[in-house]
Design a protein around this motif. Structure first.
Motif, PDB file in Angstrom:
ATOM      1  N   VAL A   8      10.715  -0.269   5.688  1.00 42.39           N
ATOM      2  CA  VAL A   8      10.911  -1.188   4.565  1.00 42.39           C
ATOM      3  C   VAL A   8      10.802  -0.417   3.250  1.00 42.39           C
ATOM      4  O   VAL A   8      11.653  -0.547   2.365  1.00 42.39           O
ATOM      5  CB  VAL A   8       9.891  -2.347   4.619  1.00 42.39           C
ATOM      6  CG1 VAL A   8       9.943  -3.176   3.351  1.00 42.39           C
ATOM      7  CG2 VAL A   8      10.138  -3.211   5.846  1.00 42.39           C
ATOM      8  N   VAL A   9       9.767   0.402   3.128  1.00 42.17           N
ATOM      9  CA  VAL A   9       9.563   1.181   1.904  1.00 42.17           C
ATOM     10  C   VAL A   9      10.729   2.142   1.679  1.00 42.17           C
ATOM     11  O   VAL A   9      11.206   2.294   0.555  1.00 42.17           O
ATOM     12  CB  VAL A   9       8.207   1.914   1.930  1.00 42.17           C
ATOM     13  CG1 VAL A   9       8.092   2.914   0.798  1.00 42.17           C
ATOM     14  CG2 VAL A   9       7.072   0.898   1.866  1.00 42.17           C
ATOM     15  N   LEU A  41       4.890   4.018  -6.916  1.00 40.56           N
ATOM     16  CA  LEU A  41       5.721   2.932  -7.443  1.00 40.56           C
ATOM     17  C   LEU A  41       4.841   1.776  -7.890  1.00 40.56           C
ATOM     18  O   LEU A  41       3.851   1.443  -7.239  1.00 40.56           O
ATOM     19  CB  LEU A  41       6.710   2.459  -6.384  1.00 40.56           C
ATOM     20  CG  LEU A  41       7.717   3.518  -5.936  1.00 40.56           C
ATOM     21  CD1 LEU A  41       8.507   3.032  -4.736  1.00 40.56           C
ATOM     22  CD2 LEU A  41       8.641   3.869  -7.091  1.00 40.56           C
ATOM     23  N   ARG A  42       5.208   1.171  -9.004  1.00 41.40           N
ATOM     24  CA  ARG A  42       4.463   0.034  -9.531  1.00 41.40           C
ATOM     25  C   ARG A  42       5.379  -1.176  -9.556  1.00 41.40           C
ATOM     26  O   ARG A  42       6.575  -1.065  -9.814  1.00 41.40           O
ATOM     27  CB  ARG A  42       3.911   0.341 -10.927  1.00 41.40           C
ATOM     28  CG  ARG A  42       2.952   1.543 -10.937  1.00 41.40           C
ATOM     29  CD  ARG A  42       1.758   1.322 -10.002  1.00 41.40           C
ATOM     30  NE  ARG A  42       0.860   2.460  -9.968  1.00 41.40           N
ATOM     31  CZ  ARG A  42       0.785   3.320  -8.960  1.00 41.40           C
ATOM     32  NH1 ARG A  42       1.565   3.178  -7.906  1.00 41.40           N
ATOM     33  NH2 ARG A  42      -0.067   4.309  -8.981  1.00 41.40           N
ATOM     34  N   TYR A  43       4.808  -2.325  -9.309  1.00 44.44           N
ATOM     35  CA  TYR A  43       5.570  -3.537  -9.090  1.00 44.44           C
ATOM     36  C   TYR A  43       4.725  -4.740  -9.468  1.00 44.44           C
ATOM     37  O   TYR A  43       3.531  -4.621  -9.741  1.00 44.44           O
ATOM     38  CB  TYR A  43       5.972  -3.641  -7.608  1.00 44.44           C
ATOM     39  CG  TYR A  43       4.798  -3.364  -6.694  1.00 44.44           C
ATOM     40  CD1 TYR A  43       3.888  -4.362  -6.365  1.00 44.44           C
ATOM     41  CD2 TYR A  43       4.559  -2.076  -6.209  1.00 44.44           C
ATOM     42  CE1 TYR A  43       2.791  -4.089  -5.576  1.00 44.44           C
ATOM     43  CE2 TYR A  43       3.464  -1.801  -5.411  1.00 44.44           C
ATOM     44  CZ  TYR A  43       2.585  -2.810  -5.101  1.00 44.44           C
ATOM     45  OH  TYR A  43       1.492  -2.541  -4.321  1.00 44.44           O
ATOM     46  N   ARG A  44       5.341  -5.886  -9.474  1.00 47.21           N
ATOM     47  CA  ARG A  44       4.640  -7.149  -9.712  1.00 47.21           C
ATOM     48  C   ARG A  44       4.567  -7.911  -8.390  1.00 47.21           C
ATOM     49  O   ARG A  44       5.476  -7.837  -7.576  1.00 47.21           O
ATOM     50  CB  ARG A  44       5.386  -8.009 -10.730  1.00 47.21           C
ATOM     51  CG  ARG A  44       5.615  -7.341 -12.065  1.00 47.21           C
ATOM     52  CD  ARG A  44       4.333  -7.245 -12.828  1.00 47.21           C
ATOM     53  NE  ARG A  44       4.599  -6.662 -14.144  1.00 47.21           N
ATOM     54  CZ  ARG A  44       3.799  -6.801 -15.170  1.00 47.21           C
ATOM     55  NH1 ARG A  44       2.677  -7.470 -15.047  1.00 47.21           N
ATOM     56  NH2 ARG A  44       4.098  -6.249 -16.310  1.00 47.21           N
ATOM     57  N   ASP A  68       8.070 -11.928  -3.645  1.00 50.18           N
ATOM     58  CA  ASP A  68       6.899 -11.280  -3.050  1.00 50.18           C
ATOM     59  C   ASP A  68       6.540  -9.996  -3.788  1.00 50.18           C
ATOM     60  O   ASP A  68       5.393  -9.779  -4.173  1.00 50.18           O
ATOM     61  CB  ASP A  68       7.147 -10.965  -1.570  1.00 50.18           C
ATOM     62  CG  ASP A  68       7.302 -12.218  -0.719  1.00 50.18           C
ATOM     63  OD1 ASP A  68       6.858 -13.300  -1.141  1.00 50.18           O
ATOM     64  OD2 ASP A  68       7.875 -12.104   0.381  1.00 50.18           O
ATOM     65  N   ILE A  69       7.531  -9.110  -3.955  1.00 48.35           N
ATOM     66  CA  ILE A  69       7.330  -7.831  -4.650  1.00 48.35           C
ATOM     67  C   ILE A  69       8.502  -7.664  -5.608  1.00 48.35           C
ATOM     68  O   ILE A  69       9.654  -7.611  -5.177  1.00 48.35           O
ATOM     69  CB  ILE A  69       7.283  -6.657  -3.652  1.00 48.35           C
ATOM     70  CG1 ILE A  69       6.154  -6.856  -2.629  1.00 48.35           C
ATOM     71  CG2 ILE A  69       7.126  -5.323  -4.385  1.00 48.35           C
ATOM     72  CD1 ILE A  69       6.201  -5.900  -1.442  1.00 48.35           C
ATOM     73  N   ARG A 123       0.834  -1.213   0.000  1.00 50.20           N
ATOM     74  CA  ARG A 123       0.000   0.000   0.000  1.00 50.20           C
ATOM     75  C   ARG A 123       0.866   1.260   0.000  1.00 50.20           C
ATOM     76  O   ARG A 123       0.596   2.218  -0.731  1.00 50.20           O
ATOM     77  CB  ARG A 123      -0.917   0.016   1.214  1.00 50.20           C
ATOM     78  CG  ARG A 123      -2.129  -0.857   1.069  1.00 50.20           C
ATOM     79  CD  ARG A 123      -3.092  -0.687   2.245  1.00 50.20           C
ATOM     80  NE  ARG A 123      -4.013  -1.789   2.267  1.00 50.20           N
ATOM     81  CZ  ARG A 123      -3.941  -2.832   3.090  1.00 50.20           C
ATOM     82  NH1 ARG A 123      -2.990  -2.909   3.999  1.00 50.20           N
ATOM     83  NH2 ARG A 123      -4.824  -3.797   3.019  1.00 50.20           N
ATOM     84  N   LEU A 124       1.924   1.263   0.819  1.00 52.72           N
ATOM     85  CA  LEU A 124       2.813   2.435   0.870  1.00 52.72           C
ATOM     86  C   LEU A 124       3.575   2.613  -0.434  1.00 52.72           C
ATOM     87  O   LEU A 124       3.774   3.743  -0.890  1.00 52.72           O
ATOM     88  CB  LEU A 124       3.777   2.309   2.051  1.00 52.72           C
ATOM     89  CG  LEU A 124       3.155   2.441   3.444  1.00 52.72           C
ATOM     90  CD1 LEU A 124       4.194   2.143   4.524  1.00 52.72           C
ATOM     91  CD2 LEU A 124       2.551   3.824   3.636  1.00 52.72           C
ATOM     92  N   LEU A 125       4.018   1.517  -1.022  1.00 54.72           N
ATOM     93  CA  LEU A 125       4.716   1.613  -2.312  1.00 54.72           C
ATOM     94  C   LEU A 125       3.788   2.194  -3.378  1.00 54.72           C
ATOM     95  O   LEU A 125       4.186   3.079  -4.152  1.00 54.72           O
ATOM     96  CB  LEU A 125       5.220   0.237  -2.760  1.00 54.72           C
ATOM     97  CG  LEU A 125       6.386  -0.350  -1.973  1.00 54.72           C
ATOM     98  CD1 LEU A 125       6.588  -1.820  -2.349  1.00 54.72           C
ATOM     99  CD2 LEU A 125       7.659   0.451  -2.216  1.00 54.72           C
ATOM    100  N   HIS A 126       2.564   1.707  -3.411  1.00 54.92           N
ATOM    101  CA  HIS A 126       1.596   2.195  -4.401  1.00 54.92           C
ATOM    102  C   HIS A 126       1.275   3.666  -4.162  1.00 54.92           C
ATOM    103  O   HIS A 126       1.206   4.459  -5.102  1.00 54.92           O
ATOM    104  CB  HIS A 126       0.326   1.339  -4.350  1.00 54.92           C
ATOM    105  CG  HIS A 126      -0.558   1.538  -5.533  1.00 54.92           C
ATOM    106  ND1 HIS A 126      -1.529   2.514  -5.577  1.00 54.92           N
ATOM    107  CD2 HIS A 126      -0.603   0.896  -6.718  1.00 54.92           C
ATOM    108  CE1 HIS A 126      -2.147   2.453  -6.742  1.00 54.92           C
ATOM    109  NE2 HIS A 126      -1.608   1.485  -7.459  1.00 54.92           N
TER     110      HIS A 126
END
Length: 165
Positions: free
Chosen positions: A133-134, A45-48, A62-63, A38-41
């Motif tokens: 972490v983010v 930031l976009r990820y798989r 995981d990410i 959620r924090l990355l988004h």
């Protein structure tokens, strides 16, 4: 990659309640992972999610930031043997000790394989604050974008990590 040995068949649950509790544990989309995602988004930031590890059809990242070749793992304290929070079950203790050791060996194999493929690997424990972490993920992405290459795969200083090698 050498195949990680398996601990053998599960000897059975110690009780129906324990079986129920273990049955509801999520492999992915769990609380710590979702908080980080959620924090990355929110940071744009976009990820798989659950991206396959190349050459290992049953292993996933995981990410994954595929363009940057950054793999992020959020390891559960119980399942991966956190030195601060891991617990040792009393029932079937020998089997569980072997199971967790096998998980740690598999983690090391996956990390080594991804590094050989020029991926940067970050591993965090589930108890680490999502914001921290983010922040580490963003720093790694910025370093990769600046051409500084891979960063080490360590967790925060207050949470020792199992050896990646």
């Amino acid at each position: 990659m050498a195949r990680t040995p398996q601990p053998g068949p599960h000897p059975g649950s110690s009780s129906a309640e324990m079986s129920r509790r273990m049955g509801v544990v999520k492999k992915r989309d769990n609380g710590p992972e979702m908080a980080v995602r959620r924090l990355l988004h929110a940071a744009g930031l976009r990820y798989r999610v659950a991206w396959p590890v190349p050459g290992q059809r049953r292993r996933t990242i995981d990410i994954a930031f595929t363009r940057a070749r950054l793999a992020v793992f959020i390891d559960g304290c119980f399942w991966h043997g956190c030195p601060l929070h891991a617990t040792s079950p009393k029932a079937n203790a020998a089997w569980w000790a072997e199971k967790i050791a096998t998980n740690q060996a598999r983690d090391a194999d996956v990390t080594a394989q991804l590094r050989e493929l020029a991926w940067t690997v970050l591993r965090f424990w589930e108890h680490e604050p999502p914001g921290d972490v983010v922040m580490r993920i963003v720093e790694a992405l910025e370093g990769i974008a600046a051409g500084q290459g891979a960063v080490s795969s360590t967790c925060s200083s207050n949470a020792p990590m199992k050896s990646p090698e």
